[in-house]
Design an enzyme around this catalytic site. Structure first.
Site, mmCIF file in Angstrom:
data_model
loop_
_atom_site.group_PDB
_atom_site.id
_atom_site.type_symbol
_atom_site.label_atom_id
_atom_site.label_comp_id
_atom_site.label_asym_id
_atom_site.label_seq_id
_atom_site.Cartn_x
_atom_site.Cartn_y
_atom_site.Cartn_z
ATOM 1 N N HIS A 1 0.823 31.161 97.756
ATOM 2 C CA HIS A 1 0.562 30.205 96.674
ATOM 3 C C HIS A 1 1.812 29.527 96.131
ATOM 4 C CE1 HIS A 1 -3.715 31.252 95.874
ATOM 5 N NE2 HIS A 1 -3.353 32.425 96.351
ATOM 6 N N LYS B 1 -1.198 22.994 81.107
ATOM 7 C CA LYS B 1 -0.919 23.940 82.195
ATOM 8 C C LYS B 1 0.214 24.815 81.709
ATOM 9 C CE LYS B 1 -0.156 20.222 84.864
ATOM 10 N NZ LYS B 1 -0.788 20.177 86.166
ATOM 11 N N ARG B 2 0.545 25.869 82.492
ATOM 12 C CA ARG B 2 1.677 26.691 82.079
ATOM 13 C C ARG B 2 2.927 25.820 81.937
ATOM 14 N NH1 ARG B 2 1.018 32.380 81.888
ATOM 15 N NH2 ARG B 2 3.258 32.369 81.507
ATOM 16 N N LYS C 1 7.025 21.976 86.580
ATOM 17 C CA LYS C 1 5.849 21.162 86.226
ATOM 18 C C LYS C 1 6.242 19.970 85.346
ATOM 19 C CE LYS C 1 2.719 25.182 86.367
ATOM 20 N NZ LYS C 1 1.698 24.881 87.394
ATOM 21 N N THR D 1 -4.905 22.799 90.406
ATOM 22 C CA THR D 1 -6.368 22.729 90.447
ATOM 23 C C THR D 1 -6.916 22.008 89.219
ATOM 24 O OG1 THR D 1 -6.284 25.012 89.665
ATOM 25 C CG2 THR D 1 -6.894 24.673 91.961
ATOM 26 N N LYS E 1 -10.175 19.253 88.152
ATOM 27 C CA LYS E 1 -11.096 19.391 87.008
ATOM 28 C C LYS E 1 -11.136 18.105 86.198
ATOM 29 C CE LYS E 1 -9.901 24.204 87.110
ATOM 30 N NZ LYS E 1 -8.946 25.231 86.687
#
Ligand code: CR1
Length: 835
Positions: free
Chosen positions: A374, A567-568, A573, A678, A682
């Site tokens: 992952h 998100k985290r 990110k 992911t 959504k």
């Protein structure tokens, strides 16, 4: 007696003892029974919480009946089963999901309404089951939903943490962590006190000669901790299949030993032993994409792997088949390297306990396991120190060394005299101390390795696992692009949109065949449909605006463009890129004339996400977002043109409210760092557009929905390395001029003490800008300008939104599970007839 409807009150009507309900409202009858008997509450003082518990217990009864039948059916059929081993299952709430999957939500709504409750309020009482950090754990939960829905005989195995991911509170702009004790009154688990496994730690290995003369090994003088099973039913949608998620809880082994200590007056130490044992499953490690090498974490991993394997082996042995048939009956999927010790444990059981020869055993092992990678981030790749393993799991370390020896012999034969190759692929890293590379062990011990999106699967083959492609050939590696379950992320989270789609498509079949969404494209130009589509988005935004008002006190204009990044929090990110962009927007608006301001598209920039408690940079990003929020939102001069919101304690249930309310969401990782993502799926599935980099699943989303429906920007993965190199070794580092202005504002204390944020600016200006924030800033800002322009054209925007949803069929976890089943597990679904 017929109960009148009481819409406003939450109290139960004050009359009638012998209450009778219409026969078709079974859930209501059952929930009243549970309130009165199981909970021993009178209907007169039933509050929302009791209503929740009663409803949950009523549905749980149904699930467990189907669960029992499913298990019987699967045992009777005796076909191959899948075991999904994951240290994280980010399940969120269960009641709404159970109601929808069982198909009795409307009945439950009516029943609750008769009792004076709104179903939404009752659903809202449930505490999230937050046994995960982020995408990896939520993926596991979506996969369980699909496995059950598609009738695969499948089990999840995990740990029953007493504390899930911490609750986040923002105090003066700083993240604070509060423990998440979630187990009180959890109606969704069934303790199986009769299913226990003794798990060994420490001790030593003894060599002995068996009766047949063979040299054998036994693991002795170990400490023993008991694993107790807790089962969570996983209902499929529109099927009778209800699978099992088995979570292990640790407990001191109830041997006489404790009693002796106790009787000898050593009460304290007896209790200490107990607590030490319970510590193993006490808490989820709160790091996303980061490994810390802590002994307790290794204990968790072995504890859970050993208990799960014991269970799997026990089930297999009941069938009295030959060991060689094990891989025909069992597929074990490793969710990242966290369960890699399961490979070693199975080999140990086969050779030490069952007396198989090494090669025969190893052949069974490798045929049974599959490994999903992952991440390519080096800081997330697990390594365990050899001395630690030696102490905690002495026999396993020996086996790892043997696996490595045989593996390296094969490599040596194929690549003679390539010492570099040997040291690169060895399971053991020759460092001080020596380290065991878990990913290497996972690859060597599995028959298939997969990445989670095309780019990611390509990257693992060309970078971190390149040598293994040469050794094993490309066929050992495959791609299975991630997905999401449309039941939770469309039907449950966005019920009105789901209903509108069903109306157009003539039913809800799309929920189990998401490719049917493509029929929606025929309606893109249908005026009435578009208006309804837009109304649903507005209603979802309004709900979020209300929530923001309630929780932060800030009013946001529901007609503004809602721009969301949840998100985290992680440097890769790039929430820092987003907040720098927001500051740039703020400065731009401030510098505008009144005339110019009239043309500005109002925005609400919404952030949410947790930082790992020890991740100081990520915490600094949260702090900056909150400071910018405070300054911008209180600047009357800017008013509704820009608002900045940080939503506290982002979790699954909040995602269910936030995703349907976005106009735009941000998936802006440095190219090549986000394996898949992911939440991008959504958001799009709920009609939001996205701004993103060419990274992870963004690329396949673009391929599916079309380039004209997504806002892509930034450096490509193939160019990242060179840029990084240039930052460090180039002549001078030229920061982007607009970003420089943002930094000036920060350094001028516009958002409070600049010293608080110096690490953020320095990481770009002085430390090589590893995440390419400056390189991508210009294209990021320009692309946001294109977003504004596009948003002004409401009809065009709606067309993009509808077209995108229509083309999202690929991203269902149903497709994902079928791919795993065909290309990795070789399992068949078990058709469910009437029983
Ligand atoms: C990745 O970072 C991906 C999920 C699920 C995460 C994310 O991009 O969507 O896995 N990886 O595949 C991870 O947590 C330890 O690695």
């Amino acid at each position: 007696l017929n109960l009148p409807t009481r819409k406003s009150s939450r109290q139960v009507p004050m009359f009638g003892r012998s209450v009778e309900f219409p026969a078709d409202s079974l859930p209501q009858k059952e929930l009243v029974r549970h309130i009165e008997t199981t909970l021993a509450r009178s209907l007169y003082n039933c509050d929302e919480n009791a209503a929740y518990s009663g409803t949950a217990l009523a549905f749980r009864d149904r699930l467990i009946i189907e669960w029992n039948k499913t298990q019987q059916r699967q045992t009777f059929n005796d076909q191959k089963r899948v075991y999904y081993l994951s240290l994280e299952f980010l399940m969120g709430r269960a009641l709404d999901n159970a109601m929808l999957n069982v198909g009795l939500k409307d009945a439950a709504r009516d029943g609750l309404k008769d009792l004076g409750f709104r179903i939404e309020d009752v659903i809202g009482q449930e505490h999230d089951a937050a046994l995960g950090n982020g995408g990896l754990g939520r993926l596991a939960a979506c996969l369980l939903d699909s496995m059950a829905t598609l009738n695969y005989p499948a089990w999840g195995y995990g740990l029953r943490y007493r504390y899930g991911i911490f609750k986040q509170e923002i105090v003066n702009g700083y993240q604070m962590e509060v423990p998440d004790y979630w187990l009180d009154n959890n109606p969704w688990e069934f303790p199986r006190h009769e299913i226990t496994v003794d798990i060994q730690f420490y001790g030593c290995v003894r060599k002995y000669q068996a009766e047949n003369g063979k040299i054998m090994h036994s693991w002795e003088d170990a400490e023993i901790v008991q694993a107790v099973a807790y089962d969570v039913p996983i209902p499929g949608y529109g099927t009778k299949t209800t699978n099992n998620l088995r979570l292990w809880s640790s407990k001191a082994s109830s041997g006489e030993f404790d009693f002796q200590k106790f009787n000898a007056g050593d009460y304290e130490s007896a209790v200490a032993d107990e607590q030490r044992a319970e510590t193993i499953s006490a808490v989820l490690y709160p790091n996303d994409n980061l490994e810390r090498g802590k002994e307790l974490r290794l204990k968790q991993q072995y504890f859970w792997c050993a208990a799960s394997l014991y269970d799997i082996v026990r089930r297999f042995k009941k069938s009295k088949r030959a060991w060689s048939e094990f891989p025909d009956q069992v597929a074990i999927q490793l969710n990242d390297t966290h369960p890699t010790l399961a490979i070693v444990e199975l080999q140990r059981i086969l050779i030490d306990t069952e007396g198989l020869e090494w090669d025969e055993a190893w052949n069974i092992v490798t045929k049974s396991f599959g490994y999903t990678n992952h991440t390519v981030l080096p800081e997330a790749l697990e390594k365990w120190s050899v001395p630690l393993l030696q102490n905690l799991l002495p026999r396993h370390l020996q086996i790892i060394y043997d696996v490595n020896l045989y593996f390296l012999q094969i490599v040596e034969k194929r690549f003679p005299n390539d010492r570099e190759m040997l040291s690169r692929v060895s399971i053991i890293e020759e460092s001080h101390p020596k380290m065991v590379r878990m990913a290497h062990l996972a690859i060597i011990g599995s028959h298939k390795v997969n990445g989670v999106a095309e780019l990611h699967s390509d990257l693992i083959k060309t970078t971190i696992f390149k040598d293994f492609v040469e050794i094993y050939g490309p066929d050992r590696f495959t791609n299975v692009t991630n997905g999401i379950t449309p039941r939770r992320w469309l039907h449950q989270a966005n019920p009105r949109l789901s209903a509108l789609i069903a109306e157009k498509l003539g039913g809800y079949e799309f929920l189990t065949d998401l490719t049917l969404l493509d029929k929606l494209e025929a309606f893109v130009d249908d005026k009435k449909f578009r208006t309804e589509w837009a109304e649903i988005k507005s209603a979802n935004k309004l709900r979020l605006a209300r929530y923001i008002k309630e929780t932060t006190g800030f009013s946001v204009n529901p007609d503004a463009l809602f721009d969301v990044q949840v998100k985290r929090i992680h440097e890769y990110k790039r929430q820092q890129l987003n907040i720098f962009g927001v500051i740039h927007r703020y400065l731009t608006i401030k510098a505008m004339s009144a005339e110019e301001r009239k043309k500005v598209v109002p925005r609400v920039s919404i952030f949410g996400g947790k930082a790992a408690p020890g991740y100081w940079m990520a915490k600094t990003v949260i702090h900056l977002i909150n400071k910018v929020s405070f300054v911008v939102n209180n600047d009357a001069d800017v008013g509704d043109l820009l608002k900045v919101i940080f939503i506290e304690d982002y979790n699954v249930s909040k995602a269910e409210m936030i995703c349907p309310a976005s106009d735009l969401s941000e998936h802006i990782s440095t190219a090549g760092t986000e394996a898949s993502g992911t939440s991008n799926m959504k958001f799009v599935l709920s009609g939001g557009l996205i701004i993103g980099t060419c990274d992870g699943a963004n690329i396949e989303i673009t391929r599916e929905i079309g380039e004209q429906n997504i806002f892509l920007f930034g450096t490509l993965a193939e160019d990242v390395e060179e840029l990084r190199h240039r930052h460090v070794y180039g002549q001078t580092f030229q920061i982007d001029s607009q970003l420089a202005k943002v930094f000036e504002a920060i350094k001028g204390n516009m958002f409070g003490d600049a010293g608080d944020f110096s690490a953020l600016t320095a990481s770009v200006e002085q430390h090589g800008d590893f995440y390419l924030v400056s390189d991508d800033f210009n294209s990021y800002v320009t692309t946001h300008e294109m977003v504004d322009e596009a948003f002004k054209n409401r009809e065009e925007w709606l067309a993009k939104s509808i077209t995108s949803v229509a083309r999202m069929g690929f991203f269902s976890t149903d497709r994902v599970i079928n791919e795993y089943a065909d290309s990795i597990w070789n399992v068949e679904p078990l058709e469910v007839g009437k029983d």
